[in-house]
Enzyme design. Structure first.
Site, PDB file in Angstrom:
ATOM      1  N   SER A 120       0.802  -1.237   0.000  1.00  0.00           N
ATOM      2  CA  SER A 120       0.000   0.000   0.000  1.00  0.00           C
ATOM      3  C   SER A 120       0.830   1.280   0.000  1.00  0.00           C
ATOM      4  O   SER A 120       0.284   2.361  -0.232  1.00  0.00           O
ATOM      5  CB  SER A 120      -0.936   0.023   1.206  1.00  0.00           C
ATOM      6  OG  SER A 120      -1.990  -0.880   1.011  1.00  0.00           O
ATOM      7  N   TYR A 150      -3.153  -2.450 -10.500  1.00  0.00           N
ATOM      8  CA  TYR A 150      -3.100  -2.244  -9.044  1.00  0.00           C
ATOM      9  C   TYR A 150      -2.277  -3.333  -8.338  1.00  0.00           C
ATOM     10  O   TYR A 150      -1.408  -3.037  -7.511  1.00  0.00           O
ATOM     11  CB  TYR A 150      -4.533  -2.178  -8.488  1.00  0.00           C
ATOM     12  CG  TYR A 150      -4.600  -2.187  -6.991  1.00  0.00           C
ATOM     13  CD1 TYR A 150      -4.285  -1.046  -6.255  1.00  0.00           C
ATOM     14  CD2 TYR A 150      -4.957  -3.338  -6.292  1.00  0.00           C
ATOM     15  CE1 TYR A 150      -4.325  -1.055  -4.866  1.00  0.00           C
ATOM     16  CE2 TYR A 150      -5.001  -3.359  -4.900  1.00  0.00           C
ATOM     17  CZ  TYR A 150      -4.687  -2.223  -4.199  1.00  0.00           C
ATOM     18  OH  TYR A 150      -4.712  -2.223  -2.825  1.00  0.00           O
ATOM     19  N   LYS A 156       0.604   3.426  -2.969  1.00  0.00           N
ATOM     20  CA  LYS A 156      -0.542   4.335  -3.159  1.00  0.00           C
ATOM     21  C   LYS A 156      -0.134   5.809  -3.033  1.00  0.00           C
ATOM     22  O   LYS A 156      -0.797   6.687  -3.584  1.00  0.00           O
ATOM     23  CB  LYS A 156      -1.639   3.989  -2.143  1.00  0.00           C
ATOM     24  CG  LYS A 156      -2.203   2.568  -2.312  1.00  0.00           C
ATOM     25  CD  LYS A 156      -3.076   2.159  -1.123  1.00  0.00           C
ATOM     26  CE  LYS A 156      -3.608   0.740  -1.257  1.00  0.00           C
ATOM     27  NZ  LYS A 156      -4.359   0.306  -0.046  1.00  0.00           N
ATOM     28  N   VAL A 214       1.100  -3.838   3.794  1.00  0.00           N
ATOM     29  CA  VAL A 214       1.055  -5.163   4.439  1.00  0.00           C
ATOM     30  C   VAL A 214       2.336  -5.973   4.239  1.00  0.00           C
ATOM     31  O   VAL A 214       2.469  -7.049   4.812  1.00  0.00           O
ATOM     32  CB  VAL A 214      -0.158  -6.033   4.033  1.00  0.00           C
ATOM     33  CG1 VAL A 214      -1.445  -5.512   4.597  1.00  0.00           C
ATOM     34  CG2 VAL A 214      -0.239  -6.231   2.545  1.00  0.00           C
ATOM     35  N   TYR A 266      -5.181   3.689   7.894  1.00  0.00           N
ATOM     36  CA  TYR A 266      -6.565   3.174   7.954  1.00  0.00           C
ATOM     37  C   TYR A 266      -7.157   3.431   9.336  1.00  0.00           C
ATOM     38  O   TYR A 266      -7.001   4.540   9.855  1.00  0.00           O
ATOM     39  CB  TYR A 266      -6.599   1.689   7.581  1.00  0.00           C
ATOM     40  CG  TYR A 266      -5.729   1.411   6.387  1.00  0.00           C
ATOM     41  CD1 TYR A 266      -6.099   1.880   5.130  1.00  0.00           C
ATOM     42  CD2 TYR A 266      -4.508   0.762   6.513  1.00  0.00           C
ATOM     43  CE1 TYR A 266      -5.289   1.670   4.018  1.00  0.00           C
ATOM     44  CE2 TYR A 266      -3.692   0.551   5.409  1.00  0.00           C
ATOM     45  CZ  TYR A 266      -4.097   1.015   4.174  1.00  0.00           C
ATOM     46  OH  TYR A 266      -3.295   0.818   3.096  1.00  0.00           O
TER      47      TYR A 266
HETATM   48  O1  DON Z   1      -4.832  -4.694  -1.953  1.00  0.00           O
HETATM   49  C1  DON Z   1      -4.278  -5.229  -1.007  1.00  0.00           C
HETATM   50  O2  DON Z   1      -4.898  -5.820  -0.143  1.00  0.00           O
HETATM   51  C2  DON Z   1      -2.764  -5.149  -0.928  1.00  0.00           C
HETATM   52  N1  DON Z   1      -2.197  -5.198  -2.242  1.00  0.00           N
HETATM   53  C3  DON Z   1      -2.322  -3.882  -0.254  1.00  0.00           C
HETATM   54  C4  DON Z   1      -2.919  -3.703   1.113  1.00  0.00           C
HETATM   55  C5  DON Z   1      -2.042  -3.008   2.070  1.00  0.00           C
HETATM   56  O3  DON Z   1      -0.841  -2.924   1.933  1.00  0.00           O
HETATM   57  C6  DON Z   1      -2.695  -2.512   3.314  1.00  0.00           C
HETATM   58  N2  DON Z   1      -1.765  -1.796   4.161  1.00  0.00           N
HETATM   59  N3  DON Z   1      -1.389  -1.934   5.240  1.00  0.00           N
END
Ligand code: DON
Length: 309
Positions: free
Chosen positions: A64, A191, A67, A261, A243
């Site tokens: 993430s 994405y 982003k 993540v 978040y």
């Molecule tokens: O879309 C997802 O679930 C992952 N590619 C990215 C989510 C993420 O990194 C949330 N952050 N802490």
């Protein structure tokens, strides 16, 4: 030894000793293979000096944190039109939450929750082939980090593509409101690949230095975005970057930050430095457990919280 050098080495040593390491993400199967024993930290200050500790040169999945780069790129392409498709309020919900989208007619709360980030990526994709859009994102990150070796981990991208049912649900739901312009599978493909970019703490802190320096690369003086845009991106990182853990992060660390993540956190000390930490074990909100603890220790020692010493 410079003070900061001493401090990052100290924090890396402290983190290496800690038994509590959080839990590695498993919902993207490929990420479950990462060793939770790792910790890295890198600081790039506004004089261009770099301070590193621990596994600062080990590439990890930025997830993430990507982003932040796609938001910057999309704002450059669409300007304020972007805000017709995505809000800029904290969600108070998990990163992959579905529930708010129905109440808000397919307009995601902010560009950092998954739905919002997919909408931003869809905007970058419009008028391009997925390969071109992805190339644009990767080139931008390489340019910012001044490092052409940065690459996408195809295994991680494929792993998420196979299992990203929740993101597919979010994208399809937004598509039903016309918020996604392109075919859903193409927007998701870009994405998943942007999330699978692999970078080290050193590369990440270098790439984001413009956010700590009024939109300019402190080394070359060249402008990436104007000062107002840098300030606003930092504001969204502060309020939405973690978040439903964003309040706690502001309370404990006191800096704009964006988690992933993969266990990375990018934090910006405006006017001072760009900071990246990485430890793969996560807390219950999906944010790096030791990464947050390390940043808290750092800002406390340096008095770098934007809210006061
Ligand atoms: O879309 C997802 O679930 C992952 N590619 C990215 C989510 C993420 O990194 C949330 N952050 N802490």
């Amino acid at each position: 030894m410079h003070d900061l050098d001493h401090i990052v080495k100290d924090i890396a040593a402290e983190m290496a000793e800690r038994p509590d390491r959080g839990t590695v993400a498993t919902y993207i199967p490929e990420l479950a293979n990462v060793d939770a024993g790792q910790f890295g930290i890198a600081i790039v200050d506004n004089d261009g000096r770099v301070f590193t500790g621990g596994d600062a040169d080990t590439p990890f999945s930025i997830q993430s944190i990507s982003k932040v780069f796609t938001l910057t790129l999309a704002l450059g392409m669409a300007g304020d039109r972007l805000w017709r498709r995505v809000g800029r309020e904290p969600s108070g919900s998990p990163f992959n939450s579905v529930v708010q989208l129905e109440f808000e007619k397919g307009i995601p709360r902010n560009p950092f929750i998954n739905a919002g980030a997919i909408a931003v990526t869809d905007l970058i994709l419009s008028g391009h082939q997925p390969r071109e859009a992805l190339g644009e994102i990767l080139r931008f990150v390489r340019f910012l980090a001044d490092d052409p070796s940065i690459a996408i981990d195809e295994k991680v991208a494929a792993s998420e593509q196979r299992t990203g049912f929740r993101n597919a649900a979010l994208a399809n739901y937004m598509k039903s409101f016309g918020v996604i312009e392109n075919p859903v599978d193409l927007a998701l493909g870009v994405y998943f690949h942007q999330c699978a970019i692999a970078m080290s703490c050193r590369q990440l802190a270098t790439a984001a230095r413009f956010l700590a320096h009024n939109g300019r690369n402190p080394k070359t003086g060249l402008s990436v975005v104007n000062a107002e845009r840098a300030r606003r991106i930092n504001a969204i990182m502060l309020t939405c970057g973690h978040y439903d853990g964003s309040g706690e992060f502001a309370y404990r660390v006191g800096l704009p930050g964006k988690s992933g993540v993969g266990g990375g956190i990018l934090a910006i000390a405006p006017g001072r430095a760009s900071i990246a930490v990485w430890s793969p074990g996560l807390d219950q909100n999906g944010n790096s457990h030791l990464g947050r603890i390390a940043l808290e220790a750092l800002t406390k020692r340096l008095g770098w919280s934007i809210f006061g010493a």
